[in-house]
Design a protein around this motif. Structure first.
Motif, PDB file in Angstrom:
ATOM      1  N   ASP A   1     -67.679  54.148 -19.039  1.00  0.00           N
ATOM      2  CA  ASP A   1     -68.518  54.808 -18.043  1.00  0.00           C
ATOM      3  C   ASP A   1     -67.662  55.620 -17.067  1.00  0.00           C
ATOM      4  OD1 ASP A   1     -67.592  53.074 -16.034  1.00  0.00           O
ATOM      5  OD2 ASP A   1     -69.367  51.806 -16.068  1.00  0.00           O
ATOM      6  N   ASP A   2     -68.288  56.139 -16.038  1.00  0.00           N
ATOM      7  CA  ASP A   2     -67.609  57.083 -15.145  1.00  0.00           C
ATOM      8  C   ASP A   2     -66.794  56.424 -14.042  1.00  0.00           C
ATOM      9  OD1 ASP A   2     -68.912  59.054 -16.577  1.00  0.00           O
ATOM     10  OD2 ASP A   2     -70.449  59.428 -15.055  1.00  0.00           O
ATOM     11  N   GLU A   3     -66.808  55.085 -13.971  1.00  0.00           N
ATOM     12  CA  GLU A   3     -66.236  54.446 -12.795  1.00  0.00           C
ATOM     13  C   GLU A   3     -65.258  53.313 -13.130  1.00  0.00           C
ATOM     14  OE1 GLU A   3     -67.607  52.611  -8.465  1.00  0.00           O
ATOM     15  OE2 GLU A   3     -69.123  53.094  -9.962  1.00  0.00           O
TER      16      GLU A   3
ATOM     17  N   ARG B   1     -55.121  48.911 -16.580  1.00  0.00           N
ATOM     18  CA  ARG B   1     -55.465  50.307 -16.323  1.00  0.00           C
ATOM     19  C   ARG B   1     -56.892  50.608 -16.767  1.00  0.00           C
ATOM     20  NH1 ARG B   1     -50.778  49.570 -13.739  1.00  0.00           N
ATOM     21  NH2 ARG B   1     -49.657  51.522 -13.344  1.00  0.00           N
ATOM     22  N   GLY B   2     -57.491  51.598 -16.099  1.00  0.00           N
ATOM     23  CA  GLY B   2     -58.792  52.098 -16.497  1.00  0.00           C
ATOM     24  C   GLY B   2     -58.625  53.305 -17.404  1.00  0.00           C
ATOM     25  N   PHE B   3     -59.757  53.847 -17.871  1.00  0.00           N
ATOM     26  CA  PHE B   3     -59.719  54.940 -18.839  1.00  0.00           C
ATOM     27  C   PHE B   3     -60.710  56.035 -18.469  1.00  0.00           C
ATOM     28  CE2 PHE B   3     -58.024  51.269 -20.896  1.00  0.00           C
ATOM     29  CZ  PHE B   3     -57.015  51.746 -21.715  1.00  0.00           C
ATOM     30  N   SER B   4     -60.378  57.250 -18.860  1.00  0.00           N
ATOM     31  CA  SER B   4     -61.225  58.414 -18.625  1.00  0.00           C
ATOM     32  C   SER B   4     -62.111  58.685 -19.839  1.00  0.00           C
ATOM     33  CB  SER B   4     -60.345  59.644 -18.353  1.00  0.00           C
ATOM     34  OG  SER B   4     -61.098  60.835 -18.431  1.00  0.00           O
TER      35      SER B   4
ATOM     36  N   LEU C   1     -67.704  65.475 -27.739  1.00  0.00           N
ATOM     37  CA  LEU C   1     -68.882  64.906 -28.393  1.00  0.00           C
ATOM     38  C   LEU C   1     -70.178  65.286 -27.679  1.00  0.00           C
ATOM     39  CD1 LEU C   1     -67.685  61.236 -29.136  1.00  0.00           C
ATOM     40  CD2 LEU C   1     -67.602  63.229 -30.656  1.00  0.00           C
ATOM     41  N   GLY C   2     -70.053  65.808 -26.458  1.00  0.00           N
ATOM     42  CA  GLY C   2     -71.253  66.073 -25.672  1.00  0.00           C
ATOM     43  C   GLY C   2     -71.902  64.795 -25.175  1.00  0.00           C
ATOM     44  N   TRP C   3     -71.108  63.731 -25.087  1.00  0.00           N
ATOM     45  CA  TRP C   3     -71.628  62.426 -24.675  1.00  0.00           C
ATOM     46  C   TRP C   3     -71.682  62.329 -23.158  1.00  0.00           C
ATOM     47  CZ3 TRP C   3     -68.837  57.941 -22.632  1.00  0.00           C
ATOM     48  CH2 TRP C   3     -69.628  56.776 -22.577  1.00  0.00           C
ATOM     49  N   GLU C   4     -72.799  61.867 -22.653  1.00  0.00           N
ATOM     50  CA  GLU C   4     -72.956  61.638 -21.218  1.00  0.00           C
ATOM     51  C   GLU C   4     -73.633  60.294 -21.034  1.00  0.00           C
ATOM     52  OE1 GLU C   4     -75.123  63.668 -17.319  1.00  0.00           O
ATOM     53  OE2 GLU C   4     -74.855  64.812 -19.168  1.00  0.00           O
ATOM     54  N   PRO C   5     -72.958  59.315 -20.443  1.00  0.00           N
ATOM     55  CA  PRO C   5     -73.562  57.981 -20.313  1.00  0.00           C
ATOM     56  C   PRO C   5     -74.805  58.008 -19.436  1.00  0.00           C
ATOM     57  CG  PRO C   5     -71.516  58.110 -19.046  1.00  0.00           C
ATOM     58  CD  PRO C   5     -71.595  59.363 -19.872  1.00  0.00           C
TER      59      PRO C   5
END
Length: 236
Positions: free
Chosen positions: A161-163, A207-210, A218-222
């Motif tokens: 996700d974005d966070e 660590r987190g991930f982008s 992919l045009g993926w948007e959660p």
């Protein structure tokens, strides 16, 4: 490919991380080795393999990693799981497939084990709780997988996700959502004695991930951009 969510896998055993992950390591090595041959034998032109965006970010530099950042070279109990993830990536990318690195799942039933420990105050913050974690809602993980299959994606993608957030932020929030008391805080030396090095590493250096590449290619948007939504909806 993982065995950690199978019924026979039992509760998480982070202290004996090497034993807990032994079957998963075999799936990711021996199992992955069968994919190219099976695909060729059945006329399948493309396949997608599961990997992880948990615990495997190189622990130097920034706190949020991309697919371009190298995988860490591990020792001790983390060595076999790290080698298995590296093997999946090498085999699948060489075969022009896609490797999806999923973050920690949240959503219906996905955090039950954590919530149980939090309510019993058996999931403490270690040190400053500076280690980051990335998560993904179950529905979003499924939608990313569908896109990767439909588009015959190639390469490695972080499905998170974005966070990305440090333990000092997400763990107290989970406790509040679960109606539990705030988590205890223990020093690193005590956590190392009680739970082992893996826990200390995860809670203080993870660590987190982008997810930028998955969005771009992919045009993926959660639909669930933050774990806060899942925690708020499920543990109560």
């Amino acid at each position: 490919m993982t065995a950690i969510s199978m019924p026979h896998s039992g509760r998480p055993d982070i202290r004996h991380f090497d034993r807990w992950f032994a079957t998963t390591n075999r799936l990711r090595t021996e199992g992955t080795d069968h994919l190219p041959a099976a695909a060729e034998a059945t006329g399948v032109l493309h396949f997608v393999a599961q990997s992880a965006a948990i615990r495997n970010g190189v622990r130097e530099g920034g706190w949020v990693k991309t697919e371009e950042d190298p995988l860490p070279v591990e020792t001790g109990k983390l060595r076999a799981p790290a080698d298995a993830i590296r093997h999946v990536q090498e085999v699948v990318v060489k075969a022009d497939g896609a490797v999806l690195r999923y973050g920690g799942f949240y959503g219906p039933g996905a955090t039950d084990d954590q919530v149980e420990l939090v309510r019993k105050r058996q999931f403490p913050l270690v040190g400053g709780g500076t280690g980051y974690c990335s998560r993904v809602h179950l529905d979003d993980a499924a939608s990313a997988t569908v896109l990767a299959v439909e588009q015959r994606a190639r390469g490695v993608f972080n499905i998170v996700d974005d966070e990305p957030a440090p333990a000092s932020e997400w763990l107290p929030y989970l406790a509040a959502c679960a109606g539990a008391k705030p988590p205890l805080r223990v020093p690193k030396w005590l956590a190392r004695l009680l739970a082992g090095d893996v826990v200390v590493t995860m809670m203080t250096e993870g660590r987190g991930f982008s997810n930028a590449k998955a969005g771009r290619e992919l045009g993926w948007e959660p639909r669930h951009p933050s774990w806060r939504q899942g925690f708020r909806a499920e543990p109560a």
